[in-house]
Motif scaffolding. Structure first.
Motif, PDB file in Angstrom:
ATOM      1  N   GLU A   1       0.821  -1.214   0.000  1.00  0.00           N
ATOM      2  CA  GLU A   1       0.000   0.000   0.000  1.00  0.00           C
ATOM      3  C   GLU A   1       0.860   1.272   0.000  1.00  0.00           C
ATOM      4  OE1 GLU A   1      -3.365   0.329   2.480  1.00  0.00           O
ATOM      5  OE2 GLU A   1      -3.977  -1.773   2.252  1.00  0.00           O
TER       6      GLU A   1
ATOM      7  N   GLU B   1       2.117   1.901  -3.457  1.00  0.00           N
ATOM      8  CA  GLU B   1       1.007   2.400  -4.273  1.00  0.00           C
ATOM      9  C   GLU B   1       0.739   3.869  -3.957  1.00  0.00           C
ATOM     10  OE1 GLU B   1      -2.225  -0.212  -3.405  1.00  0.00           O
ATOM     11  OE2 GLU B   1      -1.515  -1.804  -4.751  1.00  0.00           O
ATOM     12  N   PHE B   2       0.817   4.226  -2.679  1.00  0.00           N
ATOM     13  CA  PHE B   2       0.626   5.616  -2.254  1.00  0.00           C
ATOM     14  C   PHE B   2       1.676   6.515  -2.894  1.00  0.00           C
ATOM     15  CE2 PHE B   2       1.956   8.985   0.710  1.00  0.00           C
ATOM     16  CZ  PHE B   2       0.769   9.691   0.862  1.00  0.00           C
ATOM     17  N   LYS B   3       2.928   6.063  -2.875  1.00  0.00           N
ATOM     18  CA  LYS B   3       4.002   6.855  -3.469  1.00  0.00           C
ATOM     19  C   LYS B   3       3.804   6.998  -4.976  1.00  0.00           C
ATOM     20  CE  LYS B   3       8.967   6.968  -4.340  1.00  0.00           C
ATOM     21  NZ  LYS B   3      10.275   6.287  -4.162  1.00  0.00           N
ATOM     22  N   GLU B   4       3.503   5.902  -5.649  1.00  0.00           N
ATOM     23  CA  GLU B   4       3.329   5.937  -7.098  1.00  0.00           C
ATOM     24  C   GLU B   4       2.186   6.865  -7.496  1.00  0.00           C
ATOM     25  OE1 GLU B   4       2.476   2.856 -10.844  1.00  0.00           O
ATOM     26  OE2 GLU B   4       2.708   2.090  -8.799  1.00  0.00           O
ATOM     27  N   LYS B   5       1.107   6.811  -6.721  1.00  0.00           N
ATOM     28  CA  LYS B   5      -0.063   7.629  -7.037  1.00  0.00           C
ATOM     29  C   LYS B   5       0.200   9.116  -6.837  1.00  0.00           C
ATOM     30  CE  LYS B   5      -4.920   8.291  -5.768  1.00  0.00           C
ATOM     31  NZ  LYS B   5      -6.037   7.867  -4.878  1.00  0.00           N
ATOM     32  N   ASN B   6       1.024   9.451  -5.843  1.00  0.00           N
ATOM     33  CA  ASN B   6       1.201  10.854  -5.458  1.00  0.00           C
ATOM     34  C   ASN B   6       2.559  11.445  -5.815  1.00  0.00           C
ATOM     35  OD1 ASN B   6      -1.376  11.388  -3.841  1.00  0.00           O
ATOM     36  ND2 ASN B   6      -0.604   9.536  -2.859  1.00  0.00           N
TER      37      ASN B   6
ATOM     38  N   TYR C   1       2.519  14.747  -7.823  1.00  0.00           N
ATOM     39  CA  TYR C   1       2.037  15.873  -7.013  1.00  0.00           C
ATOM     40  C   TYR C   1       3.143  16.396  -6.112  1.00  0.00           C
ATOM     41  CZ  TYR C   1       0.126  18.274  -2.991  1.00  0.00           C
ATOM     42  OH  TYR C   1      -0.072  19.182  -1.978  1.00  0.00           O
TER      43      TYR C   1
ATOM     44  N   ILE D   1      -5.957  14.912  -5.361  1.00  0.00           N
ATOM     45  CA  ILE D   1      -5.048  13.772  -5.315  1.00  0.00           C
ATOM     46  C   ILE D   1      -5.732  12.480  -4.863  1.00  0.00           C
ATOM     47  CG2 ILE D   1      -2.958  15.153  -5.032  1.00  0.00           C
ATOM     48  CD1 ILE D   1      -3.021  14.557  -2.059  1.00  0.00           C
ATOM     49  N   ASN D   2      -6.852  12.570  -4.171  1.00  0.00           N
ATOM     50  CA  ASN D   2      -7.570  11.357  -3.763  1.00  0.00           C
ATOM     51  C   ASN D   2      -8.781  11.073  -4.642  1.00  0.00           C
ATOM     52  OD1 ASN D   2      -5.895  10.674  -1.518  1.00  0.00           O
ATOM     53  ND2 ASN D   2      -6.847  12.340  -0.361  1.00  0.00           N
TER      54      ASN D   2
ATOM     55  N   ASP E   1     -10.302  10.577  -8.918  1.00  0.00           N
ATOM     56  CA  ASP E   1      -9.954   9.877 -10.161  1.00  0.00           C
ATOM     57  C   ASP E   1      -9.452  10.827 -11.241  1.00  0.00           C
ATOM     58  OD1 ASP E   1     -10.707   7.422  -9.096  1.00  0.00           O
ATOM     59  OD2 ASP E   1     -12.820   7.713  -9.655  1.00  0.00           O
TER      60      ASP E   1
ATOM     61  N   ASN F   1      -7.021  13.001 -13.502  1.00  0.00           N
ATOM     62  CA  ASN F   1      -5.680  12.761 -14.022  1.00  0.00           C
ATOM     63  C   ASN F   1      -4.732  13.869 -13.526  1.00  0.00           C
ATOM     64  OD1 ASN F   1      -3.328  12.610 -15.639  1.00  0.00           O
ATOM     65  ND2 ASN F   1      -4.467  11.596 -17.283  1.00  0.00           N
TER      66      ASN F   1
END
Length: 276
Positions: free
Chosen positions: A148, A151-156, A159, A186-187, A189, A191
């Protein structure tokens, strides 16, 4: 034949409370009388973080200030030689020529030390051991959390890289703070990459190429630094929320106290050992 007495034999024979111990120990660290840090949470964390480092039971006083600016004000006022001043690196570090002896965190902030990996384990594994005393359960929860966390790092990542770049291009009364608008999404959907590209494309032709170059460099830097340059409050909140979702009652005070079990990066030790 009698064994030759070594330096270590001599050092070990000295009481750790004796000044000679500090003088002759190969791991000599200056014994500060007090530290000024950014908050009361920092004071709890560092007083435990330095426990093994100083190797004595009564640690220095730790003054929790009201943020970085107050720590730097205290530094300017201080006329003695036995106080240490620790501030967060953040995305816009202080001018070290003006604050030469101020100690900077090696990651974004104090909280990022919790995510330091010494090559064998992450510091936050101590927190999991506290809340999951069964070793098998603890190992499984750490493995689940790492999935998790990545995944958090990749998603953000974009930003935070954009946030860092905005800070670096803000000076005087000129602020680039469009990262505040993007934070709201950032939380969702939405892009994020597209939003950031739109913001960069809206910059004037003089700033745009320089800004974009720095932004790409920051993406790489944040990616290479594991979790040390992700904004500290955000990444610690992510960790605490993960444990809370499992029904655990997590107190920030308890988390800060667990710093006594954590490893200190060599780059941070070097700063402390060369001050004074």
């Amino acid at each position: 034949m009698d064994r030759k007495i070594t330096t270590n034999d001599f050092i070990n024979a000295i009481s750790q409370y004796d000044n000679s111990y500090q003088k002759f120990s190969n791991n000599h660290i200056p014994v500060y009388k007090e530290f000024y840090v950014e908050s009361s949470d920092d004071a709890i964390f560092y007083s435990n973080y330095f426990y093994k480092l100083y190797n004595y039971s009564i640690l220095s006083k730790f003054h929790g200030c009201d943020g970085k600016k107050e720590v730097l004000r205290e530094y300017k006022k201080y006329t003695g030689k036995k106080a240490g001043f620790i501030v967060d690196l953040d995305y816009l570090p202080i001018n070290k020529t003006e604050y030469e002896k101020v100690i900077l965190t090696t990651g974004y902030s104090m909280e990022n030390f919790i995510f330091f990996n010494n090559g064998e384990r992450f510091n936050f594994e101590s927190i999991f051991q506290y809340y999951y005393p069964n070793s098998n359960v603890c190992r499984k929860m750490v493995e689940k959390y790492l999935v998790e966390l990545r995944e958090f790092k990749e998603k953000n990542l974009l930003y935070f890289a954009y946030f860092k770049t905005c800070m670096e291009f803000s000076y005087g009364n000129n602020f680039i703070n469009s990262h505040l608008k993007i934070k709201n999404f950032i939380n969702s959907d939405v892009n994020i990459a597209k939003l950031i590209d739109n913001e960069i494309n809206s910059l004037n032709s003089f700033i745009k190429p320089k800004f974009n170059k720095k932004y790409q460099e920051n993406i790489q830097q944040l990616n290479d630094s594991q979790f040390m340059l992700i904004r500290g409050h955000d990444i610690l909140d992510h960790l605490i929320d993960f444990i809370k979702k499992d029904g655990k009652h997590v107190k920030i005070y308890d988390v800060m106290k667990m710093a006594s079990t954590m490893e200190i990066p060599e780059s941070f030790l070097v700063q402390i050992s060369t001050i004074n």
